[in-house]
Motif scaffolding. Structure first.
Motif, mmCIF file in Angstrom:
data_model
loop_
_atom_site.group_PDB
_atom_site.id
_atom_site.type_symbol
_atom_site.label_atom_id
_atom_site.label_comp_id
_atom_site.label_asym_id
_atom_site.label_seq_id
_atom_site.Cartn_x
_atom_site.Cartn_y
_atom_site.Cartn_z
ATOM 1 N N GLU A 89 0.817 -1.216 0.000
ATOM 2 C CA GLU A 89 0.000 0.000 0.000
ATOM 3 C C GLU A 89 0.849 1.264 0.000
ATOM 4 N N ALA A 90 2.152 1.143 0.345
ATOM 5 C CA ALA A 90 3.060 2.286 0.347
ATOM 6 C C ALA A 90 3.957 2.280 -0.889
ATOM 7 N N ASP A 91 3.589 1.505 -1.890
ATOM 8 C CA ASP A 91 4.404 1.335 -3.085
ATOM 9 C C ASP A 91 3.549 1.573 -4.326
ATOM 10 N N ARG A 92 4.203 1.872 -5.432
ATOM 11 C CA ARG A 92 3.471 2.134 -6.678
ATOM 12 C C ARG A 92 2.659 0.935 -7.152
ATOM 13 N N VAL A 93 3.012 -0.262 -6.731
ATOM 14 C CA VAL A 93 2.264 -1.449 -7.150
ATOM 15 C C VAL A 93 0.810 -1.372 -6.682
ATOM 16 N N SER A 94 0.548 -0.605 -5.623
ATOM 17 C CA SER A 94 -0.822 -0.495 -5.101
ATOM 18 C C SER A 94 -1.767 0.169 -6.100
ATOM 19 N N GLU A 95 -1.199 0.866 -7.090
ATOM 20 C CA GLU A 95 -2.022 1.496 -8.121
ATOM 21 C C GLU A 95 -2.446 0.495 -9.190
ATOM 22 N N CYS A 96 -1.921 -0.741 -9.083
ATOM 23 C CA CYS A 96 -2.129 -1.716 -10.154
ATOM 24 C C CYS A 96 -2.883 -2.977 -9.723
ATOM 25 N N TYR A 97 -3.132 -3.127 -8.423
ATOM 26 C CA TYR A 97 -3.916 -4.282 -7.965
ATOM 27 C C TYR A 97 -4.538 -3.940 -6.624
ATOM 28 N N GLU A 98 -5.517 -4.729 -6.201
ATOM 29 C CA GLU A 98 -6.191 -4.486 -4.928
ATOM 30 C C GLU A 98 -5.388 -5.116 -3.798
ATOM 31 N N VAL A 99 -4.795 -4.278 -2.981
ATOM 32 C CA VAL A 99 -3.989 -4.755 -1.852
ATOM 33 C C VAL A 99 -4.913 -5.305 -0.767
ATOM 34 N N LEU A 100 -4.596 -6.507 -0.278
ATOM 35 C CA LEU A 100 -5.383 -7.139 0.782
ATOM 36 C C LEU A 100 -4.607 -7.124 2.092
ATOM 37 N N PRO A 101 -5.322 -7.166 3.227
ATOM 38 C CA PRO A 101 -4.630 -7.249 4.520
ATOM 39 C C PRO A 101 -3.715 -8.478 4.546
ATOM 40 N N GLY A 102 -2.505 -8.304 5.051
ATOM 41 C CA GLY A 102 -1.558 -9.413 5.120
ATOM 42 C C GLY A 102 -0.664 -9.547 3.909
ATOM 43 N N ASP A 103 -0.832 -8.674 2.903
ATOM 44 C CA ASP A 103 0.034 -8.709 1.715
ATOM 45 C C ASP A 103 1.421 -8.157 2.051
ATOM 46 N N ILE A 104 2.420 -8.666 1.379
ATOM 47 C CA ILE A 104 3.772 -8.114 1.455
ATOM 48 C C ILE A 104 4.405 -8.269 0.070
ATOM 49 N N GLY A 105 5.155 -7.277 -0.343
ATOM 50 C CA GLY A 105 5.865 -7.348 -1.617
ATOM 51 C C GLY A 105 7.318 -7.719 -1.388
ATOM 52 N N ILE A 106 7.896 -8.433 -2.338
ATOM 53 C CA ILE A 106 9.324 -8.749 -2.249
ATOM 54 C C ILE A 106 10.008 -8.549 -3.592
ATOM 55 N N HIS A 107 11.285 -8.214 -3.512
ATOM 56 C CA HIS A 107 12.203 -8.225 -4.649
ATOM 57 C C HIS A 107 13.384 -9.086 -4.209
ATOM 58 N N LEU A 108 13.898 -9.906 -5.100
ATOM 59 C CA LEU A 108 15.017 -10.786 -4.750
ATOM 60 C C LEU A 108 16.065 -10.738 -5.852
ATOM 61 N N LEU A 109 17.280 -10.359 -5.485
ATOM 62 C CA LEU A 109 18.412 -10.352 -6.417
ATOM 63 C C LEU A 109 19.391 -11.427 -5.983
ATOM 64 N N LEU A 110 19.592 -12.418 -6.849
ATOM 65 C CA LEU A 110 20.515 -13.504 -6.531
ATOM 66 C C LEU A 110 21.935 -13.116 -6.909
ATOM 67 N N ALA A 111 22.875 -13.553 -6.086
ATOM 68 C CA ALA A 111 24.282 -13.308 -6.375
ATOM 69 C C ALA A 111 24.701 -14.091 -7.619
ATOM 70 N N PRO A 112 25.780 -13.652 -8.289
ATOM 71 C CA PRO A 112 26.309 -14.441 -9.407
ATOM 72 C C PRO A 112 26.710 -15.832 -8.920
ATOM 73 N N ALA A 113 26.646 -16.807 -9.809
ATOM 74 C CA ALA A 113 27.055 -18.170 -9.452
ATOM 75 C C ALA A 113 28.518 -18.173 -9.013
ATOM 76 N N GLY A 114 28.832 -19.014 -8.053
ATOM 77 C CA GLY A 114 30.197 -19.110 -7.537
ATOM 78 C C GLY A 114 31.124 -19.809 -8.515
ATOM 79 N N PRO A 115 32.376 -20.037 -8.091
ATOM 80 C CA PRO A 115 33.374 -20.668 -8.961
ATOM 81 C C PRO A 115 32.932 -22.029 -9.496
ATOM 82 N N GLY A 116 32.121 -22.738 -8.716
ATOM 83 C CA GLY A 116 31.665 -24.055 -9.147
ATOM 84 C C GLY A 116 30.483 -24.017 -10.101
ATOM 85 N N GLY A 117 29.995 -22.805 -10.409
ATOM 86 C CA GLY A 117 28.839 -22.687 -11.297
ATOM 87 C C GLY A 117 27.527 -22.840 -10.552
ATOM 88 N N ALA A 118 26.435 -22.805 -11.297
ATOM 89 C CA ALA A 118 25.103 -22.885 -10.704
ATOM 90 C C ALA A 118 24.871 -24.255 -10.066
#
Length: 199
Positions: A89-118
């Motif tokens: 409700e405090a983010d621009r996404v609230s202009e695009c869908y109906e926010v319900l009680p108990g909602d939370i938004g997340i963003h996740l950025l994964l680190a690059p794969a290590g020396p051994g690869g994915a």
């Protein structure tokens, strides 16, 4: 300011390791963050081309907010991801869908794969821990994600994990004194606490 040692969630995952989530320390973690967000693979994170100090400044500003939070995720002590949570409700996404009680938004950025690869199953295990944190520790009922529609890899990853696809929306531009975020065409997706999380 966030203290690097303040772990908010810890979980041991069989065959994977110990995952810890702690508040991100904007200045102490700046070199690591800048190294990740500067890579072409992180272009959808929106920080390509920024200096180390600019990246630190963005997270220092976020650290002052009650509605948006950033965390560093570590596996057996090694940083592996940045997790951002926010009140929809405090983010621009609230202009695009109906926010319900108990909602939370997340963003996740994964680190690059290590020396051994994915590692097979690595992302699924990490997302399962994030789900445990937001549903269990934070006691939320539904997660919303809004990856860029061009980020097909992220969209597919969320859907494989049990998220239900919502509408494709256009998140409006944010142009404030302390923050600028360009318009984004996004694929909304939702995961409810009642859904069995597919690891």
């Amino acid at each position: 300011m966030s203290e690097p040692s303040a772990v908010v969630h810890e979980q041991v995952v069989d065959g994977f390791g110990t995952v810890r989530i702690r508040p991100l320390a904007p200045h102490a973690d700046a070199d690591l963050l800048h190294g990740w967000v500067s890579q072409e693979r992180a272009s959808f994170w929106g920080m390509n081309g920024l200096t180390r100090d600019q990246v630190a400044g963005i997270y220092a500003h976020m650290d002052t907010l009650d509605t948006h939070h950033a965390f560093l995720v570590a596996l057996d002590g090694d940083p592996v991801a940045v997790l951002q949570t926010y009140e929809p409700e405090a983010d621009r996404v609230s202009e695009c869908y109906e926010v319900l009680p108990g909602d939370i938004g997340i963003h996740l950025l994964l680190a690059p794969a290590g020396p051994g690869g994915a590692r097979s199953g690595w992302t699924a295990a990490l997302l399962a821990v994030v789900a445990s944190y937001v549903f269990g520790t934070l006691d939320r009922r539904r997660v919303v994600v809004d990856p860029d529609v061009r980020n097909e890899k992220a969209v597919a990853r969320f859907l494989r994990q049990g998220f239900a696809a919502g509408p494709v929306v256009v998140l409006p531009e944010v142009d404030l004194p302390d923050v600028y975020i360009p318009e984004k065409k996004a694929q909304l997706a939702f995961l409810t606490r009642e859904v069995t999380f597919r690891a």
